[in-house]
Design an enzyme around this catalytic site. Structure first.
Site, PDB file in Angstrom:
ATOM      1  N   GLY A 181      48.646  45.428  44.034  1.00  0.00           N
ATOM      2  CA  GLY A 181      50.075  45.362  44.266  1.00  0.00           C
ATOM      3  C   GLY A 181      50.586  44.087  44.902  1.00  0.00           C
ATOM      4  O   GLY A 181      51.797  43.852  44.917  1.00  0.00           O
ATOM      5  N   ASP A 182      49.700  43.248  45.432  1.00  0.00           N
ATOM      6  CA  ASP A 182      50.147  41.998  46.065  1.00  0.00           C
ATOM      7  C   ASP A 182      49.028  40.968  45.993  1.00  0.00           C
ATOM      8  O   ASP A 182      48.678  40.337  46.984  1.00  0.00           O
ATOM      9  CB  ASP A 182      50.556  42.254  47.512  1.00  0.00           C
ATOM     10  CG  ASP A 182      51.194  41.041  48.174  1.00  0.00           C
ATOM     11  OD1 ASP A 182      51.752  40.193  47.443  1.00  0.00           O
ATOM     12  OD2 ASP A 182      51.127  40.925  49.413  1.00  0.00           O
ATOM     13  N   LEU A 183      48.480  40.778  44.802  1.00  0.00           N
ATOM     14  CA  LEU A 183      47.293  39.945  44.673  1.00  0.00           C
ATOM     15  C   LEU A 183      47.669  38.481  44.461  1.00  0.00           C
ATOM     16  O   LEU A 183      48.358  38.135  43.505  1.00  0.00           O
ATOM     17  CB  LEU A 183      46.424  40.411  43.507  1.00  0.00           C
ATOM     18  CG  LEU A 183      45.039  39.770  43.456  1.00  0.00           C
ATOM     19  CD1 LEU A 183      44.204  40.218  44.651  1.00  0.00           C
ATOM     20  CD2 LEU A 183      44.327  40.118  42.162  1.00  0.00           C
TER      21      LEU A 183
END
Length: 260
Positions: free
Chosen positions: A162-164
């Site tokens: 989700g926030d790579l």
């Protein structure tokens, strides 16, 4: 080594503060009340998820309830800065394993389910329409609105980080050594996790990720939509915190990534 951590509360994350404890543990506490829910979700999800992944990840537990502090053992490494094919293959294998886990089991272990992720996405898209689109030049607003329409229609079918980005991929002794910061994990579009790796990383790295993961053209195209959406979050963060420099930087990114 542990990047960016000391024995004082600090860190530059938007959601939580962190400190290093005795060189072994990382303590995190939320910057905002809604982030506390995400931290608690990690304490349920990550113990189940970690054994299913080919790289070390944080496995937090609750250290204090009031105020909330969660603790996990250090995942050793520094943020990724060298983008070679070996690292790309390692990350591609990691993402393939992550996206292949049983999503129903992930939800049972705390991951936000598709309906919740889609509801949050719809709220985010609405917020972007209300607050970001009016800040853009008139001649770019149609392209911006089309991007938001496309993102709203994307699927939610796999557990995602989700926030790579490179700041969350760690390297030790020249090899990828772990992935951190799963606070935004949810059942969503796997293309989200590929956005940076395919569209903002050097070519050799991106090609290696794609080859190891087995990326199809349709997935590449969805990842490009998520890549174009990235700077929009910077704009609203700047608006929320009253930081005009962040807003300006975010708007420059929005315009740079929109199709002509």
């Amino acid at each position: 080594m542990v990047a960016g951590l000391s024995d004082e509360w600090g860190g530059t994350g938007w959601d939580s503060q962190a400190r290093l404890v005795r060189g072994r543990w990382v303590d995190r506490r939320p910057r905002r009340p809604e982030v506390a829910v995400r931290l608690l979700t990690e304490t349920r999800l990550m113990p189940w998820l970690a054994p299913r992944l080919p790289l070390p990840v944080p496995i937090p537990h609750v250290l204090h309830q009031e105020p909330l502090v969660v603790r996990h053992e250090v995942v050793v490494g520094e943020p990724l800065e060298t983008f070679d094919a070996v690292g790309g293959r390692t990350l591609g294998a990691f993402l393939r394993a992550l996206h292949a886990v049983d999503r129903a089991e992930a939800v049972r272990h705390g991951a936000p389910p598709p309906r919740e992720a889609l509801r949050e996405r719809a709220a985010t898209v609405k917020d972007f329409r209300t607050r970001v689109v009016p800040l853009l030049p008139d001649e770019r607003r149609d392209a911006a609105s089309a991007l938001l329409d496309a993102v709203a229609a994307l699927p939610a079918r796999a557990l995602v980080h989700g926030d790579l980005g490179p700041e969350h991929v760690l390297v030790r002794d020249g090899a990828v050594s772990g992935v951190i910061d799963f606070g935004d994990a949810h059942v969503g579009d796997p293309a989200l996790d590929l956005a940076w790796a395919l569209h903002d990383a050097p070519q050799a790295f991106a090609q290696a990720v794609a080859a190891e993961y087995g990326v199809a053209q349709e997935l590449t195209e969805r990842a490009l939509l998520w890549h174009r959406l990235g700077p929009w979050h910077e704009v609203t963060y700047g608006l929320d915190t009253g930081d005009p420099d962040t807003v300006r930087c975010g708007l420059e990114g929005v315009l740079a990534r929109l199709p002509a």
